[in-house]
Every structure is written in C-alpha cells, then in structure tokens.
Motif scaffolding. Structure first.
Motif, mmCIF file in Angstrom:
data_model
loop_
_atom_site.group_PDB
_atom_site.id
_atom_site.type_symbol
_atom_site.label_atom_id
_atom_site.label_comp_id
_atom_site.label_asym_id
_atom_site.label_seq_id
_atom_site.Cartn_x
_atom_site.Cartn_y
_atom_site.Cartn_z
ATOM 1 N N VAL A 128 -40.334 -89.313 49.220
ATOM 2 C CA VAL A 128 -40.291 -88.260 50.242
ATOM 3 C C VAL A 128 -38.915 -88.216 50.908
ATOM 4 C CG1 VAL A 128 -41.175 -87.556 52.504
ATOM 5 C CG2 VAL A 128 -42.766 -88.262 50.709
ATOM 6 N N CYS A 129 -38.374 -89.382 51.238
ATOM 7 C CA CYS A 129 -37.051 -89.443 51.884
ATOM 8 C C CYS A 129 -35.962 -88.914 50.953
ATOM 9 C CB CYS A 129 -36.736 -90.880 52.299
ATOM 10 S SG CYS A 129 -37.732 -91.471 53.682
ATOM 11 N N ARG A 130 -36.114 -89.212 49.679
ATOM 12 C CA ARG A 130 -35.149 -88.700 48.696
ATOM 13 C C ARG A 130 -35.212 -87.179 48.628
ATOM 14 N NH1 ARG A 130 -34.560 -90.699 42.377
ATOM 15 N NH2 ARG A 130 -32.918 -89.212 41.802
ATOM 16 N N ARG A 131 -36.427 -86.656 48.664
ATOM 17 C CA ARG A 131 -36.595 -85.208 48.644
ATOM 18 C C ARG A 131 -36.044 -84.576 49.920
ATOM 19 N NH1 ARG A 131 -36.225 -80.597 46.077
ATOM 20 N NH2 ARG A 131 -37.615 -78.983 46.922
ATOM 21 N N ASP A 179 -44.301 -79.368 51.763
ATOM 22 C CA ASP A 179 -43.710 -79.445 50.421
ATOM 23 C C ASP A 179 -42.885 -80.713 50.239
ATOM 24 O OD1 ASP A 179 -44.850 -77.116 49.601
ATOM 25 O OD2 ASP A 179 -43.025 -75.905 49.682
ATOM 26 N N THR A 180 -42.216 -81.132 51.294
ATOM 27 C CA THR A 180 -41.388 -82.340 51.214
ATOM 28 C C THR A 180 -42.264 -83.579 51.066
ATOM 29 O OG1 THR A 180 -39.680 -81.321 52.602
ATOM 30 C CG2 THR A 180 -39.622 -83.717 52.378
ATOM 31 N N CYS A 181 -43.322 -83.659 51.835
ATOM 32 C CA CYS A 181 -44.167 -84.856 51.844
ATOM 33 C C CYS A 181 -45.100 -84.950 50.645
ATOM 34 C CB CYS A 181 -44.981 -84.906 53.137
ATOM 35 S SG CYS A 181 -43.976 -85.221 54.615
ATOM 36 N N ILE A 182 -45.495 -83.800 50.101
ATOM 37 C CA ILE A 182 -46.481 -83.828 49.019
ATOM 38 C C ILE A 182 -45.926 -84.482 47.765
ATOM 39 C CG2 ILE A 182 -45.994 -81.639 47.846
ATOM 40 C CD1 ILE A 182 -49.425 -83.141 48.831
ATOM 41 N N ILE A 183 -44.618 -84.516 47.619
ATOM 42 C CA ILE A 183 -43.997 -85.138 46.447
ATOM 43 C C ILE A 183 -44.390 -86.609 46.334
ATOM 44 C CG2 ILE A 183 -41.770 -85.985 45.602
ATOM 45 C CD1 ILE A 183 -42.154 -83.192 44.763
ATOM 46 N N GLY A 184 -44.549 -87.271 47.475
ATOM 47 C CA GLY A 184 -44.846 -88.705 47.450
ATOM 48 C C GLY A 184 -46.310 -89.039 47.212
ATOM 49 N N LEU A 231 -47.297 -85.323 39.053
ATOM 50 C CA LEU A 231 -46.039 -85.709 39.687
ATOM 51 C C LEU A 231 -44.846 -85.172 38.900
ATOM 52 C CD1 LEU A 231 -44.311 -87.272 41.702
ATOM 53 C CD2 LEU A 231 -44.637 -89.321 40.308
ATOM 54 N N LEU A 232 -44.862 -85.336 37.593
ATOM 55 C CA LEU A 232 -43.758 -84.840 36.759
ATOM 56 C C LEU A 232 -43.618 -83.324 36.883
ATOM 57 C CD1 LEU A 232 -44.237 -87.025 33.543
ATOM 58 C CD2 LEU A 232 -42.466 -87.265 35.309
ATOM 59 N N PHE A 233 -44.752 -82.639 36.927
ATOM 60 C CA PHE A 233 -44.728 -81.175 37.080
ATOM 61 C C PHE A 233 -44.086 -80.786 38.416
ATOM 62 C CE2 PHE A 233 -46.837 -77.286 38.670
ATOM 63 C CZ PHE A 233 -46.368 -76.383 37.722
ATOM 64 N N LEU A 234 -44.487 -81.451 39.498
ATOM 65 C CA LEU A 234 -43.926 -81.136 40.813
ATOM 66 C C LEU A 234 -42.422 -81.393 40.853
ATOM 67 C CD1 LEU A 234 -46.626 -82.559 43.275
ATOM 68 C CD2 LEU A 234 -46.312 -80.199 42.513
ATOM 69 N N LEU A 235 -41.993 -82.475 40.200
ATOM 70 C CA LEU A 235 -40.558 -82.781 40.166
ATOM 71 C C LEU A 235 -39.784 -81.734 39.371
ATOM 72 C CD1 LEU A 235 -40.682 -86.663 39.645
ATOM 73 C CD2 LEU A 235 -40.057 -85.433 41.732
ATOM 74 N N LEU A 236 -40.410 -81.210 38.332
ATOM 75 C CA LEU A 236 -39.751 -80.206 37.493
ATOM 76 C C LEU A 236 -39.606 -78.859 38.205
ATOM 77 C CD1 LEU A 236 -41.365 -80.888 33.982
ATOM 78 C CD2 LEU A 236 -38.958 -81.197 34.610
ATOM 79 N N VAL A 237 -40.604 -78.497 39.021
ATOM 80 C CA VAL A 237 -40.581 -77.163 39.647
ATOM 81 C C VAL A 237 -40.138 -77.192 41.104
ATOM 82 C CG1 VAL A 237 -42.435 -76.427 38.104
ATOM 83 C CG2 VAL A 237 -43.009 -77.236 40.414
ATOM 84 N N GLU A 262 -42.132 -71.337 50.933
ATOM 85 C CA GLU A 262 -42.446 -72.640 51.516
ATOM 86 C C GLU A 262 -43.955 -72.845 51.526
ATOM 87 O OE1 GLU A 262 -40.610 -72.782 55.365
ATOM 88 O OE2 GLU A 262 -38.608 -73.173 54.551
ATOM 89 N N GLY A 263 -44.365 -74.002 51.056
ATOM 90 C CA GLY A 263 -45.787 -74.289 50.957
ATOM 91 C C GLY A 263 -46.293 -74.170 49.531
ATOM 92 N N GLU A 264 -45.427 -73.725 48.615
ATOM 93 C CA GLU A 264 -45.866 -73.548 47.229
ATOM 94 C C GLU A 264 -46.128 -74.881 46.545
ATOM 95 O OE1 GLU A 264 -44.561 -71.340 43.047
ATOM 96 O OE2 GLU A 264 -43.421 -70.969 44.894
ATOM 97 N N LEU A 265 -45.294 -75.882 46.811
ATOM 98 C CA LEU A 265 -45.462 -77.176 46.149
ATOM 99 C C LEU A 265 -46.797 -77.823 46.496
ATOM 100 C CD1 LEU A 265 -42.117 -79.225 46.120
ATOM 101 C CD2 LEU A 265 -43.391 -78.259 44.192
#
Length: 289
Positions: free
Chosen positions: A46-49, A131-136, A211-217, A224-227
């Motif tokens: 999340v911090c990286r994002r 969107d930022t937090c959901i990556i983690g 996770l890989l899909f989210l990183l790709l898109v 905002e909110g799409e992820l």
C-alpha cells in the motif's frame, strides 16, 4: 494428535506440521503469525502504491493500522454472528482467536467502512484512498489462507483429484467431516485420514491472480474507486465457486444457504455493473469533445 498432512497425488508427505511455536514457554499460533506477516506485507505494498501515485506513504501506514484493527474485529463479529450456536454457551470463547474464526467478508466490510471514515476525516478523495489500500488486501489474503492450512480448516468436500489433501481425523473439527468423507476414510499406518479439497489453496491461488490483475490495471483505471470495484468483482467470482466446495460454510440463519455464496455473487454482479456504468460516465465528456 497426529500432525501429518499429505498431498498423495503430488507426492508430498509432511510428517509434522505444527499449529504453533513456543517462545519463552508461550505458544504462538502459526495462524496468527502468517496473518501478521500478511498484514505487514500488505501495508508495504500500500505504501509503495501511495508513493507511486504521489501520496504520503506515512499517512497510509496510520490508515492501514487502524483499518486492520477494525477489520479483524469485524471479521470476528461476522464469524460469531453466523456461528452463534458455537459461542452462545461460552461467551468468553469469542475472545479466543488462537483457533481461527475470522470471516474475510466481515473484515472487508468493516475495513471499507473504516477507510471511508478515515478519508473523510483527513479530507482525502474516498475513491483514491480505497484504490490505494485495496492493493494490499489480496496479498494479505494469500498469506492469511496459509493460517487455515496450519489450523487444518477451510477445507472442502471429499476429492480424489490432483490436489487432494489428507488430514488426520483427530486434527480436524468432527462436525466438518461429511458422510462422504467418512465413507472414503483412509487408514495409513494406523491413522485415519480424510481426503479433501484444499480450498484454502484454491483461494490463495485465485487471490494471486486477482492481485496480479490489479497490479496490471492499476494505472489504466478511468475513475477513482475502480480498483476496489474490480477487486470486489474478482474476489467475489472466485469465492462464489470455491465456497460451494467447503464444509464449514457459514449459513444464513434458518436456511441451508451459505451466506458467503450469496454475498459473493451479489457483490460481483453489482461491482461489474458499477464499473461498466461509471466507465461509460467517465468517457462521456471526451466523446462530446
């Protein structure tokens, strides 16, 4: 208790898979360890994002810590509500998390509510924070599912497929053993084993794909909110099918309907519709030009 776990068709035989380690005479459950590691790695992602999108990573550490605490509480409350018969006669056992008993959807619901409140309190765009937090989250889930492995829980029905997993009868909750499992009981070296779908593994593999899909898109979203909507749809689709295999389903009170199947299916459909609608709305101005 026998501590063996086998994957016979893969040629994997684990002689001793403990549930905890002892530190200074105090037992620390692997379940808690892997969840803690998953949380830390999730915060790191999340911090990286946040840094990648020009935001302050330090502020997200604080947001994530509070969200995770509330999320764990939410996951426990959700589990207890739909497993009330197991706790109503021993209320203190509700506080004992060492043997598992966290429901991811309770954590997701509580976590999203916490993130929305945190974003509004800090006057940050809600969609951007989500969107930022959901990556983690899927990263934490991938690690967290291995806690189920150590606890011998979250497994599925009988199977003789490639990934079939054998667990000693003495190591699992007896009420989760179905008639089909009893009918296919295997005795190995004098020990009775059930042979089941390792649904914790299936979900971990599916979460890896999410996770890989989210990183790709992540840099190709239109609003905002799409992820977070893509996560809810992706996870929901996988969970809908995997839930059908499990024998420890949480049921809607008074029915035989798994609550996670209903929630997963509804969330996935609604999220896909929301993405399509909001994408169309986001593209509308450019078409007029």
């Amino acid at each position: 208790m026998n501590y063996q776990i086998n994957f016979p068709h893969l040629g994997i035989y684990l002689e001793h898979v403990g549930k905890s380690i002892s530190v200074g005479g105090f037992a620390i459950a692997y379940y808690g360890i892997v969840i803690a590691v998953g949380m830390l790695l999730g915060i790191g992602l999340v911090c990286r994002r946040a840094k990648e999108t020009g935001q302050d990573p330090d502020s997200y550490v604080d947001i994530c810590v509070h969200t995770m605490i509330i999320g764990v509480i939410g996951a426990r409350i959700y589990y207890v509500i739909f497993s009330w018969s197991a706790y109503k006669d021993d209320l203190l056992s509700i506080l004992n998390l060492r043997q598992g008993g966290l429901a991811i959807y309770g954590g997701i619901i509580a976590g999203i509510a916490t993130l929305i409140a945190a974003a509004r309190r800090r006057k940050l765009p809600v969609g951007k924070v989500l969107d930022t937090c959901i990556i983690g989250l899927p990263l934490g889930q991938i690690l967290g599912r291995w806690g189920n492995f150590f606890n011998r829980e979250a497994f599925g029905a009988y199977t003789d497929g490639l990934f079939a997993m054998q667990l000693p009868v003495s190591a699992v909750r007896q009420h989760e053993i179905t008639e089909e499992m009893w009918a296919h009981l295997q005795n190995i070296g004098g020990v009775d084993f059930i042979q089941v779908h390792p649904t914790f593994l299936y979900e971990g593999m599916w979460n890896t794909c999410v996770l890989l899909f989210l990183l790709l898109v992540r840099n190709k979203t239109r609003f905002e909110g799409e992820l977070i909507l893509l996560y809810i749809a992706g996870y929901g689709i996988g969970r809908f099918f995997i839930e059908q295999l499990r024998t420890d389903q949480l049921l809607i009170p008074g029915t035989a309907v798994p609550v996670s199947m209903v929630l997963s299916g509804a969330a996935a459909v609604l999220s896909v519709l929301a993405v399509l609608l909001l994408r169309k709305r986001a593209e509308a101005p450019s078409k007029k030009e």
